[in-house]
Design a protein around this motif. Structure first.
Motif, PDB file in Angstrom:
ATOM      1  N   THR A  34      55.193  12.888  72.065  1.00  0.00           N
ATOM      2  CA  THR A  34      55.102  11.707  71.924  1.00  0.00           C
ATOM      3  C   THR A  34      53.954  10.814  72.147  1.00  0.00           C
ATOM      4  O   THR A  34      53.455  11.366  73.054  1.00  0.00           O
ATOM      5  CB  THR A  34      56.355  10.851  71.940  1.00  0.00           C
ATOM      6  OG1 THR A  34      56.595  10.948  73.525  1.00  0.00           O
ATOM      7  CG2 THR A  34      57.727  11.357  71.261  1.00  0.00           C
ATOM      8  N   THR A  35      53.765   9.828  71.618  1.00  0.00           N
ATOM      9  CA  THR A  35      52.386   9.143  71.864  1.00  0.00           C
ATOM     10  C   THR A  35      52.632   7.993  73.056  1.00  0.00           C
ATOM     11  O   THR A  35      51.551   7.323  73.492  1.00  0.00           O
ATOM     12  CB  THR A  35      51.676   8.784  70.898  1.00  0.00           C
ATOM     13  OG1 THR A  35      52.441   7.855  69.910  1.00  0.00           O
ATOM     14  CG2 THR A  35      51.175   9.849  69.870  1.00  0.00           C
ATOM     15  N   ILE A  36      53.843   7.491  73.348  1.00  0.00           N
ATOM     16  CA  ILE A  36      53.917   6.563  74.297  1.00  0.00           C
ATOM     17  C   ILE A  36      54.485   7.191  75.690  1.00  0.00           C
ATOM     18  O   ILE A  36      55.121   7.901  75.607  1.00  0.00           O
ATOM     19  CB  ILE A  36      54.875   5.459  73.683  1.00  0.00           C
ATOM     20  CG1 ILE A  36      56.156   5.725  73.241  1.00  0.00           C
ATOM     21  CG2 ILE A  36      54.235   4.670  72.633  1.00  0.00           C
ATOM     22  CD1 ILE A  36      57.004   4.793  72.793  1.00  0.00           C
ATOM     23  N   THR A 429      58.588   3.407  61.153  1.00  0.00           N
ATOM     24  CA  THR A 429      57.400   3.550  62.086  1.00  0.00           C
ATOM     25  C   THR A 429      57.376   1.994  62.622  1.00  0.00           C
ATOM     26  O   THR A 429      57.915   1.096  62.261  1.00  0.00           O
ATOM     27  CB  THR A 429      56.318   3.465  61.605  1.00  0.00           C
ATOM     28  OG1 THR A 429      56.073   2.812  60.272  1.00  0.00           O
ATOM     29  CG2 THR A 429      56.109   5.051  60.905  1.00  0.00           C
ATOM     30  N   LYS A 442      48.148   0.989  67.147  1.00  0.00           N
ATOM     31  CA  LYS A 442      48.756   2.416  66.898  1.00  0.00           C
ATOM     32  C   LYS A 442      50.050   2.299  66.127  1.00  0.00           C
ATOM     33  O   LYS A 442      50.606   1.133  66.355  1.00  0.00           O
ATOM     34  CB  LYS A 442      48.943   2.845  68.282  1.00  0.00           C
ATOM     35  CG  LYS A 442      47.541   3.208  69.203  1.00  0.00           C
ATOM     36  CD  LYS A 442      47.847   4.251  70.255  1.00  0.00           C
ATOM     37  CE  LYS A 442      46.644   4.781  70.730  1.00  0.00           C
ATOM     38  NZ  LYS A 442      46.700   5.421  71.924  1.00  0.00           N
ATOM     39  N   THR A 443      50.410   3.400  65.939  1.00  0.00           N
ATOM     40  CA  THR A 443      51.625   3.355  64.938  1.00  0.00           C
ATOM     41  C   THR A 443      52.385   4.785  65.672  1.00  0.00           C
ATOM     42  O   THR A 443      51.885   5.714  65.884  1.00  0.00           O
ATOM     43  CB  THR A 443      51.560   3.875  63.510  1.00  0.00           C
ATOM     44  OG1 THR A 443      50.538   3.099  63.045  1.00  0.00           O
ATOM     45  CG2 THR A 443      52.812   3.876  62.734  1.00  0.00           C
ATOM     46  N   ILE A 444      53.933   4.437  65.966  1.00  0.00           N
ATOM     47  CA  ILE A 444      54.691   5.406  66.162  1.00  0.00           C
ATOM     48  C   ILE A 444      55.818   5.730  65.546  1.00  0.00           C
ATOM     49  O   ILE A 444      56.237   4.646  64.779  1.00  0.00           O
ATOM     50  CB  ILE A 444      55.378   5.287  67.823  1.00  0.00           C
ATOM     51  CG1 ILE A 444      56.034   3.914  67.815  1.00  0.00           C
ATOM     52  CG2 ILE A 444      54.408   5.512  68.894  1.00  0.00           C
ATOM     53  CD1 ILE A 444      56.756   3.613  69.210  1.00  0.00           C
TER      54      ILE A 444
END
Ligand code: HEM
Length: 559
Positions: A34-36, A429, A442-444
């Motif tokens: 994941t990106t966070i 999202t 940014k988008t998660i």
């Protein structure tokens, strides 16, 4: 025999360890894709709130609100997620205004996790404990009850309550320059809030001085407690009622405990009966064409009756039962007064000497960080609107801009509701602004069923939106400010329905106290000013943010 038991215990131990290991590995691997940033801890909510703050084991506990944006600053992201071994989905924490706006306003993808609030169905379902079409129906019925007419009455009722407080506590008799000390002043603010909500929501003519409470004291019918006493006990015992299962009330002869629980149970039964009887009386009077008192309760049952058998959302047929009228009236008491016996607010952000009090319903926000010249500025502004000796009128409310700025700045630094939980109802999202890199958007991806926590104290101190965020500067609310980054009353369709009620009441209390008295905090014997400030800013989230210690104040009559 002994060795068999040893073997069994060892096997269970190995199994538990292996399971923890497996879960940790799974979570760790997931966090890598994941990106966070992720924060790990062993305990899930609500257990973690009661476990001390231990890095890596329980990094977020009840003191989390006081850290404010610092945690986000350290990990260079205004969005992070927490992982526990026991939960399938991670929880996402937000201090970014864009993401919070989406979660608060997009009702298709986001909801309130009402299983967390069911405990508040003590008197019946209500606005706080419902979701979906049922909540919509509640809001449609409850919303219009909060009208200009109600706010005007709240203004006048607050004036009456404050006047009674000045008399009872001896403040009214002070000559210019004389002062009086009030020990643990939170009993004053709790009683003030109770008097206002009792009169405006329940139609009980409570007096500030409980000894003079003759109106609401008379026992009617089969009641074992007066309405005023029942209301006072209920307002202080909601947390006990929520935490103690029914069987606990049946255990006899535990010293102190059994007697106290019996009194609480009695108070809840009495209040319930008073409310149901009041509704029956109102209906009868209305049918007989008699004039009935106009208050929140009145608008609620009338609106409920008007809405009987109306269609909501096409298929769903909805009628508002008597129990729901009672449930909603109770929730006004809870939201508008106190959530537990010790819930008091007193705050001294750590900069300057001269304190200023900000009352809010059931709470006292105690601000020390106003520079003396700022306190004088506020006083001067109040005097331009409300010269000494003139009784305020409701039309003054809009003009008391500096008082409102002080209230807002207090709520920015000390939001009474420290976290607001939400849950995603579909795969969706979230967009947020990256603070660690190029400040880009940014988008998660957020899977269905993900818990999200709106971290209000962190949003309120995010330096992207607030200059010098930890300083107490009411004047920021006299200029243009980031509206989406200020959410003490929440935001979107589920924002606080009592916001204006609370604001009106506070404007009366704060403006008149500051106009007529200088208020100073009193240190304990041998306590330095620094230590006093530290003591007074300590708080813990219970149902709302709750201070940890007593507040002794000196009230000095201004010349
Ligand atoms: C300074 C005082 C107050 C603050 C800071 C405050 C804050 C809030 C917040 C943050 C929420 C959203 C909670 C959540 O979604 O979990 C809320 C909801 C609510 N508040 Fe307040 N509140 C205050 C005073 C009041 C008063 C005086 C009343 C009623 C007389 C009231 C009635 C309600 C109700 C009924 C809801 C639920 C609204 C819904 O879900 O549609 N509040 N409040």
């Amino acid at each position: 025999m002994g060795s068999i038991i040893q073997l069994a215990v060892s096997l269970v131990g190995v199994f538990v360890l292996a399971r923890f290991g497996y879960q940790f590995r799974r979570i760790y691997l997931r966090s890598q894709v994941t990106t966070i940033p992720s924060i790990f801890f062993l305990f899930g909510t609500p257990l973690r709130f009661f476990v001390p703050n231990i890095p890596l084991i329980n990094p977020i506990n009840r003191t989390h609100w006081a850290v404010r944006f610092e945690r986000y600053r350290q990990i260079q992201s205004s969005v992070f997620k927490t992982e526990t071994p026991s939960k399938e989905h991670s929880s996402i924490w937000l201090a970014d205004k864009m993401a919070i706006k989406t979660v608060s306003t997009n009702r298709k993808s986001w909801a309130k996790p009402i299983q967390l609030y069911r405990v508040l169905d003590l008197f019946g379902k209500n606005l706080v404990t419902t979701e979906g079409p049922e909540w919509k129906a509640h809001r449609r019925i409850v919303g219009p009850s909060f009208s200009e007419g109600v706010y005007k009455r709240v203004w006048n009722t607050s004036l009456v309550a404050l006047e009674q407080m000045f008399q009872t506590e001896g403040l009214a008799d002070l000559k210019p320059g004389e002062e009086i000390q009030i020990e643990d002043v939170t009993h004053v603010t709790m009683r003030l809030a109770l008097v206002v909500i009792a009169r405006e929501a329940f139609s009980f003519d409570m007096e500030y001085d409980s000894k003079r409470d003759t109106n609401a004291k008379s026992l009617a019918g089969d009641h074992t407690m007066s309405a005023a006493d029942a209301l006072a006990v209920v307002s202080q015992s909601t947390l006990v009622k929520v935490l103690c299962p029914n069987w606990m009330y049946k255990i006899p002869n535990i010293p102190y405990v059994s007697e106290r629980l019996a009194k609480i149970k009695d108070a809840f039964t009495n209040l319930d009966n008073y409310m149901l009887e009041m509704m029956a009386d109102r209906r009868a009077s209305s049918l007989a064409g008699e004039e009935v008192r106009s208050d929140l309760f009145d608008s609620l049952w009338r609106a409920a009756d008007d809405n009987l058998d109306k269609q909501v959302d096409g298929e769903t047929k909805w009628s508002f039962s008597d129990r729901e009228v009672v449930g909603n009236t109770f929730i006004f008491l809870l939201a508008g007064h106190e959530t537990n016996g010790h819930s008091r607010f007193s705050f001294l952000p750590p900069t300057v000497k001269y304190p200023l009090v900000v009352f809010t319903d059931g709470r006292l926000f105690f601000q020390q960080s106003l520079h003396p010249e700022k306190q004088v500025e506020l006083l001067e502004h109040i005097l331009t609107v409300l010269p000494r000796g003139r009784q305020p009128i409701y039309e003054d409310f809009q003009k008391l801009t500096h008082t409102m700025a002080v209230l807002y700045e207090t709520l920015r630094l000390f939001p009474a509701v420290a976290v607001i939980p939400k849950v995603s109802t579909e795969d969706t999202t979230l967009k947020y602004q990256d603070i660690g890199g190029d400040n880009g958007i940014k988008t998660i991806f957020v899977p269905k069923g993900t818990d999200v926590t709106i971290d209000t104290p962190a949003l309120h101190t995010n330096p992207l939106y607030w200059k010098d965020p930890l300083s107490f500067k009411p004047e920021r609310f006299l200029e243009d400010y980031e509206k989406d980054a200020f959410i003490p009353f929440s935001a979107g369709p589920r924002a606080c329905v009592g916001r204006r009620f609370a604001e009106v009441s506070n404007m009366v209390f704060l403006s008149l106290v500051v106009r007529d008295y200088e208020v100073v905090a009193i240190p304990r014997p041998g306590e330095t000013e620094e230590a006093m400030r530290d003591r007074l800013v300590r708080a813990k989230p219970v149902l709302t943010l709750t201070p940890c210690g007593a507040v002794d104040l000196m009230f000095k009559r201004r010349a």
